[in-house]
Scaffold this active site. Sequence first.
Site, PDB file in Angstrom:
ATOM      1  N   ALA A  61      45.412  32.881-102.811  1.00 17.97           N
ATOM      2  CA  ALA A  61      44.292  32.593-103.745  1.00 17.97           C
ATOM      3  C   ALA A  61      43.262  31.766-102.909  1.00 17.97           C
ATOM      4  O   ALA A  61      43.223  31.373-101.916  1.00 17.97           O
ATOM      5  CB  ALA A  61      44.599  31.760-105.014  1.00 17.97           C
ATOM      6  N   GLY A 106      49.354  34.385-102.988  1.00 21.57           N
ATOM      7  CA  GLY A 106      49.272  35.408-104.152  1.00 21.57           C
ATOM      8  C   GLY A 106      49.066  36.913-103.170  1.00 21.57           C
ATOM      9  O   GLY A 106      49.403  37.786-104.027  1.00 21.57           O
ATOM     10  N   GLU A 109      52.546  37.510-103.493  1.00 22.40           N
ATOM     11  CA  GLU A 109      52.915  37.960-104.831  1.00 22.40           C
ATOM     12  C   GLU A 109      52.546  39.598-105.039  1.00 22.40           C
ATOM     13  O   GLU A 109      53.006  40.248-105.840  1.00 22.40           O
ATOM     14  CB  GLU A 109      52.268  37.172-105.708  1.00 22.40           C
ATOM     15  CG  GLU A 109      53.130  35.729-105.779  1.00 22.40           C
ATOM     16  CD  GLU A 109      52.514  34.952-106.600  1.00 22.40           C
ATOM     17  OE1 GLU A 109      52.986  34.238-107.726  1.00 22.40           O
ATOM     18  OE2 GLU A 109      51.084  34.343-106.500  1.00 22.40           O
ATOM     19  N   GLU A 129      52.725  27.751-102.159  1.00 22.15           N
ATOM     20  CA  GLU A 129      52.169  26.937-103.441  1.00 22.15           C
ATOM     21  C   GLU A 129      52.569  25.421-103.291  1.00 22.15           C
ATOM     22  O   GLU A 129      52.220  24.801-103.742  1.00 22.15           O
ATOM     23  CB  GLU A 129      52.285  27.568-104.541  1.00 22.15           C
ATOM     24  CG  GLU A 129      51.460  28.843-104.682  1.00 22.15           C
ATOM     25  CD  GLU A 129      52.219  30.033-104.261  1.00 22.15           C
ATOM     26  OE1 GLU A 129      51.577  31.288-104.430  1.00 22.15           O
ATOM     27  OE2 GLU A 129      53.086  29.768-103.605  1.00 22.15           O
TER      28      GLU A 129
END
Length: 255
Positions: A61, A106, A109, A129
């Site tokens: 992100a 991300g 993911e 994270e």
Amino acid sequence: MTVTLDVAEGVGTLRLDRPPMNALDVATQDRLRELAEEATRRDDVRAVVIYGGERVFAAGADIKEMQNMDHTAMVLRSRGLQDAFTAVARIPKPVVAAITGYALGGGCELALCADYRIAADNAKLGQPEILLGLIPGAGGTQRLPRLVGPSKAKDLIFTGRMVKADEALAIGLVDRVVPAAEVYEQAHTWAAKLAQGPAVALRAAKEAVDVGLETDIDTGLAVERNWFAGLFATEDRERGMRSFVEEGLGKAKFL
């Protein structure tokens, strides 16, 4: 555009293009959702490749953007974040991630949303994270343990460590490791082969597996049974069985 969709040979390439690291800011997330939904709708897209370019898949992100968000802002945004990734996961066609360089947070993911993952030998994947005082928020706590098992997933999520391509292959986080220069070509070849297959049956197979992983076995068997019987109404089933009887297995042409 931070994400594009290009179609060739029945394969739609969802290309992340936000240099230098393909950070997944809000605009990129929303664009990804839009194009995933377009790939779902388009009949000329029969399989999908997710690709970040030759140097990096996606480094996660946009932390600078997230740093300015308070609790209220993230409550409002977190659904949109997950919806973008879920739109990719629910493309009812074969999806392969072509992973080069970093696939972190991300980015990892997003790779988890694919059906198959081909990684460069220099790739590094992880869910860092926790090192920011957070947990994965785009599906990592759910899709990662379903893929590699809870213990291995907790190791990656609890520590935030990165794994190199060889370890990712060993734990089942990726399915194939190839030289970096060959990642996209091999991913496109995988997708193009499936793009020649029976589209409805492939959709049925994907849904049956995915639903079965998310529910009890009796419900999963019911989904399988309904799709199995329903495919007897398709032209592809007629073509496939006729070809088998006349020519042998694997000779049917479905396009």
